[in-house]
Design an enzyme around this catalytic site. Sequence first.
Site, mmCIF file in Angstrom:
data_model
loop_
_atom_site.group_PDB
_atom_site.id
_atom_site.type_symbol
_atom_site.label_atom_id
_atom_site.label_comp_id
_atom_site.label_asym_id
_atom_site.label_seq_id
_atom_site.Cartn_x
_atom_site.Cartn_y
_atom_site.Cartn_z
ATOM 1 N N ASP A 201 124.549 -15.448 45.467
ATOM 2 C CA ASP A 201 124.191 -16.030 44.174
ATOM 3 C C ASP A 201 123.576 -17.398 44.418
ATOM 4 O OD1 ASP A 201 126.283 -17.710 44.669
ATOM 5 O OD2 ASP A 201 127.418 -17.226 42.873
ATOM 6 N N ASN B 173 118.540 -24.114 34.934
ATOM 7 C CA ASN B 173 118.251 -23.347 33.725
ATOM 8 C C ASN B 173 118.488 -24.197 32.471
ATOM 9 O OD1 ASN B 173 117.404 -20.760 32.740
ATOM 10 N ND2 ASN B 173 119.471 -20.412 32.015
ATOM 11 N N HIS C 155 114.957 -21.631 29.815
ATOM 12 C CA HIS C 155 115.144 -20.268 30.301
ATOM 13 C C HIS C 155 113.874 -19.704 30.940
ATOM 14 C CE1 HIS C 155 119.148 -19.885 28.684
ATOM 15 N NE2 HIS C 155 118.743 -20.339 27.523
ATOM 16 N N ASP D 278 113.995 -17.945 34.411
ATOM 17 C CA ASP D 278 113.527 -16.574 34.638
ATOM 18 C C ASP D 278 112.534 -16.518 35.800
ATOM 19 O OD1 ASP D 278 115.105 -15.686 32.594
ATOM 20 O OD2 ASP D 278 113.483 -15.497 31.133
ATOM 21 N N ASP E 123 122.672 -14.788 38.121
ATOM 22 C CA ASP E 123 121.947 -15.240 39.307
ATOM 23 C C ASP E 123 122.505 -14.603 40.579
ATOM 24 O OD1 ASP E 123 124.382 -16.497 39.283
ATOM 25 O OD2 ASP E 123 123.632 -18.454 39.918
#
Length: 301
Positions: A115, A123, A128, A132, A158
Amino acid sequence: MSRIAGVLIAVALAAGSLAVHWNDLSSQSSIAQLATVVVGLGAFVTISTLSRIGHARVLERSLLEVRELSERLRDLSELDPLTGLYNLRSFYEAVTAAIAGAEAGGTEVSLVVADLDNFKSLNDSFGHQFGDTILIETANVFARCGGVGARAARLGGDEFALLLPGASRPAAVEIARAIEAELQRVKIDEHQPATLGSFGIGTYPADGGTAQLLFAAADSRMYGEKHRRKTASLSALGNASWKVFVRAGRALGGGFAADQALRAVAAAAREEFALTACVIKIDARGQHRMTAVAAADDALL
């Protein structure tokens, strides 16, 4: 069946007309009735044939649409919509199948999970859309670093994973290092995002014979690595802070003038910490632009 029935009815009508006018076939009435039956029979055959061709084409298009819809539904059920990697459910099934194949062939299977560190902060700070983009770029790294036969997945949030059939633990470690090196080179809008991955590896048969056991082993090692990194960072931060504190105390207690003491404290901070000042600009579309304006060795800082 409808075409056959229609043809039989037309033939019956023609036979009936012949029987009725058998003794007077040369009359205009008989010829007209027989011609009507023949023309009707021809029209029926032609129309039914064209209709059948049209129905066949409609059926073909319908079947094609059903096939495309089935493929889209299958993709939605198996793939992550953002990154295009396998989702958790389909990846878990793939791990189970790979273990079964390794058991039959006497080979190994390795599972790499990871992760992203500090992803939530990025973020929350940049939005976002930026987050992304990081996830998509990370997915691309996992997809291309696995090699032939590997399967990459986004497990959620993530968290990512890579299935390596036939790979031993040392081979999986090398691939994880290659992924980490690639992540360090990822740049978004010409800026390198300050996020790396914490990795964990589970290997069949050393860590167990089920997908659940491999995930448990890999997760345990991943969180252990994350904890070790945080501990090391906190230790380094505490050590650097203590050094700055000691040097500041010496400067303040050594009879220096105020400006000399402040310069001594600033020099200590520059030597012990990596400092960068930056300006973040966000335009009307929500896109960010980040520009470094001063580094630790810059007098402006």
